[in-house]
Design an enzyme around this catalytic site. Structure first.
Site, short mmCIF file in Angstrom:
data_model
loop_
_atom_site.label_atom_id
_atom_site.label_comp_id
_atom_site.label_asym_id
_atom_site.label_seq_id
_atom_site.Cartn_x
_atom_site.Cartn_y
_atom_site.Cartn_z
N SER A 6 -16.80 -18.25 20.31
CA SER A 6 -15.59 -17.43 20.16
C SER A 6 -16.04 -16.02 19.79
CB SER A 6 -14.74 -18.01 19.01
OG SER A 6 -13.70 -17.12 18.66
N TYR A 42 -13.62 -21.93 10.78
CA TYR A 42 -13.74 -21.69 12.23
C TYR A 42 -14.91 -20.76 12.53
CZ TYR A 42 -12.16 -20.91 17.04
OH TYR A 42 -12.09 -20.85 18.41
#
Ligand code: NAD
Length: 252
Positions: free
Chosen positions: A139, A152
Site C-alpha cells: 500500500s 495496517y
C-alpha cells in the site's frame, strides 16, 4: 497476442476488489485464474462467471495447510502454477494508544503472515513449473506512515521488505522466480466503501480521500490490476524486488 498465454495464476483475496479485477484480467489475457478466498459465495460466483479458465478454492491465508492444499489442487487441475497475487487483506483504523493486541495480531496475521505463507508455499510449485512471478499488494501505507493506521502500516511495511527478501533469495538460488510489491493509493473497493460515507470535518469521506490524490479522485480496481498484469507477464522479466506505485500522485 494474449499477454499471459496459458499462465496459471492463483489470486488470494480473488473474490473482491483488486483481486477480482486481476482474476478477470488474467482470463481475458489468455491465462487461468484460481480465485482463492475465504468468501466462498463471492468467489464461486466469480469463478462461474469466468468459466472453464477459472476455479474457486476456499482459502484462509493465515492457515499453512490451506495454502498447501490450494497450491496442490491448482497444479493438479491446470498442470502448473506460474503466478501468485497476494491480495487478501483487511484494513483497520487504529493508533498506538487504542490498538489492542488482538487487533494488531488480526491485521498482521492476514496482511503480513498471510503473504509470507503464500510466498513460502508457492515456491516449490513455481520451481516445478520452470519459474514464475509473485506480486504482493502492499500500500502507500507500506511506504509512509499515517496517524490513523498503526496495525495496517506495520503489516504493509512488512510486506514491502518481505518482498525484497523473496526476490533476492530466488535470484540467488536461480529459481527464475521474480517477486515485486504493488503500492496502491485509495482504490474504490468494498474495503474503502465504509470510509466514503464517514465525514471528515465538513467534507464527506469520499471528498477527503479524493483530495489526497493529486489526480483528484480514487483509483479503480482495474487500474491496479493493469499494473499487476504487467508484473505477472514476461514483459516484466527484468523487474524483481521493486516497488510499483499506483496512487494518482499521492506519494509524489
Ligand atoms: N482499496 C484500497 O484502497 C487499497 C489500498 C492499498 C492497498 N490495498 C490492498 O489491496 C488488497 C485488496 O484490497 P481490496 O481493496 O481489493 O479489498 P476487498 O475487501 O475488496 O478484497 C479483499 C479480499 O480479501 C479477502 N480476505 C480477507 N481476509 C482473508 C483471509 N484471511 N483469507 C482469504 N481471503 C481473505 C476478502 O474476503 C476479500 O475478498 C488488500 O491487501 C489491501 O490491503 C487496498
Amino acid at each position: 497476442m494474449p499477454r499471459l498465454d496459458d499462465k496459471v495464476v492463483l489470486v488470494s483475496g480473488g473474490a473482491s476488489g483488486i483481486g477480482a479485477a486481476t482474476a478477470r484480467l488474467v482470463v481475458r489475457e489468455g491465462g487461468k485464474s484460481v480465485v482463492a478466498d475465504r468468501d466462498e459465495e463471492k468467489g464461486r460466483a466469480l469463478a462461474d462467471e469466468l468459466g472453464a479458465s477459472a476455479l474457486f478454492l476456499p482459502l484462509d491465508v493465515t492457515r499453512e495447510a490451506a495454502w498447501q492444499k490450494a497450491i496442490a489442487v491448482t497444479a493438479e487441475t491446470f498442470g502448473g502454477l506460474h503466478g501468485l497475487l497476494n491480495a487478501a487483506g483487511i484494513g483497520t483504523r487504529t493508533d498506538i494508544e487504542s490498538c489492542t493486541l488482538e487487533d494488531y495480531r488480526r491485521v498482521n496475521d492476514i496482511n503480513a503472515l498471510g503473504t509470507f505463507l503464500g510466498c513460502k508455499t508457492v515456491i516449490p510449485a513455481m520451481k516445478q513449473s520452470g519459474g514464475g512471478s509473485i506480486v504482493n499488494i502492499s500500500s502507500v501505507l507500506g511506504l509512509r506512515g499515517a496517524s490513523y493506521a498503526l496495525a495496517y502500516c506495520a503489516s504493509k511495511g512488512a510486506v514491502r521488505l518481505l518482498t525484497k527478501h523473496v526476490a533476492l533469495h530466488c535470484a540467488q538460488m536461480k529459481y527464475n522466480i521474480r517477486c515485486n510489491s504493488v503500492h496502491p493509493g485509495y482504490i474504490d473497493t468494498p474495503m474503502v466503501a465504509p470510509r466514503l460515507t464517514q465525514n471528515v470535518g465538513n467534507m464527506s469521506g469520499r471528498q477527503w480521500l479524493e483530495e489526497l490524490h493529486p489526480l483528484g479522485r480514487l483509483g479503480e480496481a482495474g487500474e491496479v490490476a493493469n499494473m499487476i498484469l504487467f508484473l505477472l507477464s514476461d514483459e516484466a522479466s527484468f523487474s524483481t524486488g521493486s516497488e510499483f506505485i499506483c496512487d494518482g500522485g499521492l506519494t509524489a
